[in-house]
Structures are given as C-alpha cells and as structure tokens.
Write a protein that holds these residues in place. Structure first.
Motif, mmCIF file in Angstrom:
data_model
loop_
_atom_site.group_PDB
_atom_site.id
_atom_site.type_symbol
_atom_site.label_atom_id
_atom_site.label_comp_id
_atom_site.label_asym_id
_atom_site.label_seq_id
_atom_site.Cartn_x
_atom_site.Cartn_y
_atom_site.Cartn_z
ATOM 1 N N ARG A 91 16.530 31.754 60.463
ATOM 2 C CA ARG A 91 15.881 32.990 60.026
ATOM 3 C C ARG A 91 16.136 34.150 60.979
ATOM 4 N NH1 ARG A 91 10.046 30.626 57.845
ATOM 5 N NH2 ARG A 91 10.907 29.460 56.089
ATOM 6 N N GLY A 92 16.473 33.841 62.219
ATOM 7 C CA GLY A 92 16.773 34.904 63.168
ATOM 8 C C GLY A 92 18.163 35.480 62.964
ATOM 9 N N ASP A 93 19.064 34.687 62.361
ATOM 10 C CA ASP A 93 20.442 35.121 62.122
ATOM 11 C C ASP A 93 20.972 34.352 60.916
ATOM 12 O OD1 ASP A 93 23.000 36.054 62.192
ATOM 13 O OD2 ASP A 93 23.595 34.968 64.007
ATOM 14 N N ALA A 94 20.757 34.922 59.738
ATOM 15 C CA ALA A 94 21.094 34.217 58.495
ATOM 16 C C ALA A 94 22.529 34.446 58.053
ATOM 17 C CB ALA A 94 20.138 34.651 57.376
ATOM 18 N N GLY A 95 23.332 35.169 58.859
ATOM 19 C CA GLY A 95 24.698 35.484 58.457
ATOM 20 C C GLY A 95 25.552 34.266 58.206
ATOM 21 N N ASP A 96 25.490 33.273 59.100
ATOM 22 C CA ASP A 96 26.312 32.074 58.951
ATOM 23 C C ASP A 96 25.932 31.285 57.704
ATOM 24 O OD1 ASP A 96 27.832 32.596 61.147
ATOM 25 O OD2 ASP A 96 26.779 31.229 62.490
ATOM 26 N N SER A 97 24.626 31.153 57.456
ATOM 27 C CA SER A 97 24.185 30.385 56.292
ATOM 28 C C SER A 97 24.611 31.075 54.996
ATOM 29 C CB SER A 97 22.665 30.192 56.323
ATOM 30 O OG SER A 97 21.993 31.443 56.326
ATOM 31 N N ARG A 99 27.282 32.976 54.602
ATOM 32 C CA ARG A 99 28.722 32.757 54.479
ATOM 33 C C ARG A 99 29.025 31.348 53.977
ATOM 34 N NH1 ARG A 99 31.923 30.175 57.673
ATOM 35 N NH2 ARG A 99 30.400 30.171 59.379
ATOM 36 N N LEU A 100 28.336 30.348 54.540
ATOM 37 C CA LEU A 100 28.551 28.968 54.116
ATOM 38 C C LEU A 100 28.163 28.769 52.654
ATOM 39 C CD1 LEU A 100 27.195 27.094 57.272
ATOM 40 C CD2 LEU A 100 29.576 27.193 56.498
ATOM 41 N N ALA A 101 27.077 29.422 52.233
ATOM 42 C CA ALA A 101 26.633 29.293 50.845
ATOM 43 C C ALA A 101 27.657 29.903 49.894
ATOM 44 C CB ALA A 101 25.279 29.973 50.670
ATOM 45 N N VAL A 102 28.174 31.067 50.232
ATOM 46 C CA VAL A 102 29.180 31.706 49.379
ATOM 47 C C VAL A 102 30.446 30.848 49.305
ATOM 48 C CG1 VAL A 102 30.712 33.701 49.144
ATOM 49 C CG2 VAL A 102 28.301 34.040 49.732
ATOM 50 N N GLU A 103 30.849 30.277 50.434
ATOM 51 C CA GLU A 103 32.027 29.400 50.434
ATOM 52 C C GLU A 103 31.796 28.191 49.531
ATOM 53 O OE1 GLU A 103 32.753 28.392 54.479
ATOM 54 O OE2 GLU A 103 33.602 30.359 55.001
ATOM 55 N N ALA A 104 30.598 27.611 49.593
ATOM 56 C CA ALA A 104 30.283 26.453 48.754
ATOM 57 C C ALA A 104 30.311 26.835 47.279
ATOM 58 C CB ALA A 104 28.921 25.885 49.139
ATOM 59 N N LEU A 105 29.767 27.993 46.942
ATOM 60 C CA LEU A 105 29.764 28.451 45.554
ATOM 61 C C LEU A 105 31.181 28.666 45.047
ATOM 62 C CD1 LEU A 105 26.821 30.997 45.840
ATOM 63 C CD2 LEU A 105 26.786 28.892 44.478
#
Length: 272
Positions: A91-97, A99-105
């Motif tokens: 929650r302090g830095d959601a950028g990586d999550s 990016r990973l979610a978009v890659e998975a989609l």
C-alpha cells in the motif's frame, strides 16, 4: 491445470463442506473461458477471496488475487500465495503490483481485485478506487463485477471467526462484463453503480436476522452505517500511521545508539 492451486481448491471445498456452507451461485457463464479479465469483488469478510474463485471453476480458470504484501511476507501463507501466482500489494508503493497485474491480464489471466481495498464494516459498498478500471483500460480487457454476500457471517473485521459447522448460506452473483472505456473515473462510477444494484438485489433476496452484527442497518441489523463505518476506518488508519511513526522513531533512536557504539569500537586496538 496447476497441481498446487488445484490441490488448494480441493482442500477449500472439503473445508466448505465441513462447515456446511450453502452456496447459491448465478452468472458463472459470464466468466470467460479464455482471455484476460479483471474480476471486481465487493469486500465484506476475510474469506471473500476463497469464495470468489468458485464461479471460475466451470470455466476451468484460476483467479490471481491482489492481496496485501503482509500475507506474502508470512512464512506459511507467503510461499502458498506465490505458488498460486497471486499478486502482492504494497500500500505504500503500489506501482509494482499494478504493473504485475497488467502483465498478467495481457497474458490472458483473470485478476481478482477488491475496488474498496478494505473490508466494508457497514457491509454496504464503500467508494471505489480507480485501479480496476485503469488496469482494464491499459490491458484492453473487460471488468467483470461480482458480489459475494454472507461471508461476513463467517469472519469479518472486528468480530470472532466462525469456522465451525455453521451451515451459513452464501450468495455469489457474477454480472455482465463491462468493456473498458475512458476516462477511468467514469468507468469506475459505472462499475460502482452496477455492483451496488447487484448487491441490493442479492441482499433483498437473502434472509437476514434483525439485531445481528452481520446484518446491515437498513435491514434491522447492528452493523454501523456507511458514515459510521467510514469514521471507524479513518480512526484505524490514523492509529496505524501513529504506530508506524512510533516504530520509525524507535528505529532511529536505536540506530543512533548503534552508531555511538560503533565509534567506540573503531577507536580500539583493531583500528590501529
């Protein structure tokens, strides 16, 4: 098929049967058999993600849920979450999550998201973050709304868990896919309106018990109103911030003490 994820699903089904949970599920055919999609789910209890995966079974799909980083840091749950390819959220830095979610989609996965971010103490829909819509737009996939109702009776925020044989009825409804369009705020508003309508329809058909903590106030329950719940959430967030500040200050004091000791050691014989 993924052996580990499949095994976990088998264990969960055995647990659900032992608990006597009674599921009513509609709209499973709206889960696509192939291709990526964001699954947007309301959030009323800690077990929501375990129930939200059930409608994907007929399509033989697995949902990759976005979950807080602390779950992945745990020595037992962490390896399991990673093996099932769920996505950690800091929650302090959601950028990586994100990016990973978009890659998975883009890779054709189903990604489970709770747009409210935290459990709704009122059991009504809180305001939505725009993350689900933004991910759908960037990946070019639809958002599929899903309502889970009754899970707050099993285990929710501020109340003891009830994991024994409770015979609790749980309703899961999958809505029509919403194709991505911008701006994300408008798509989020449509998603919220759609899920609120679905939630009210599910609630109206459910047998509530007046006077119980798990029943919304408008059905005669003792759950806080949406406004009262928001005040509780704000107070809890303020306490978390204060705790983190205290922990940070304690670490700094500890580091200062360590630096002082290090200076003393450096002046000893070994430094000659």
């Amino acid at each position: 098929m993924e052996p580990f994820y499949r095994t976990i699903i088998g264990v969960a089904r055995t647990l659900f049967a032992a608990q006597g949970l009674k599921f009513t599920i509609t709209g499973e055919d709206r889960i696509p058999k192939v291709g990526g999609a964001v699954i947007a789910i309301n959030h009323t209890g800690y077990m929501d993600f375990t129930y939200a995966g059930i409608p994907a079974r007929p399509s033989r799909r697995y949902i990759r849920f976005m979950a807080k980083k602390e779950v992945f840091d745990h020595k037992i749950s962490g390896p399991m979450m990673r093996a099932m390819k769920h996505i950690p959220v800091d929650r302090g830095d959601a950028g990586d999550s994100y990016r990973l979610a978009v890659e998975a989609l883009r890779a054709g996965e189903l990604v489970g998201v709770f747009p409210e971010e935290t459990i709704s103490r009122s059991f009504e829909l809180k305001n939505f973050r725009t993350g689900a819509a933004r991910m759908a737009l960037e990946a070019g996939v639809p958002v599929i709304p899903m309502i889970v109702w009754g899970s707050q009776r099993v285990w929710t925020k501020g109340h003891p868990k009830r994991l024994g044989r409770t015979n609790t009825p749980i309703t899961i409804r999958v809505g029509e896919p919403i194709e991505p369009y911008g701006p994300a705020a408008e798509m989020t508003a449509e998603l919220h309106a759609t899920m609120e309508k679905m939630l009210h329809e599910v609630q109206d058909a459910y047998r509530h018990e007046p006077g119980t903590y798990w029943t919304p106030r408008r059905f005669g329950g003792t759950a806080p109103t949406l406004e009262e719940a928001s005040a509780l959430d704000e107070a809890a967030a303020a306490e978390r911030r204060a705790r983190k500040e205290r922990e940070r200050a304690e670490r700094e004091r500890g580091n200062e003490g360590g630096d002082g000791q290090g200076g003393g050691t450096g002046s000893g014989p070994s430094a000659q």
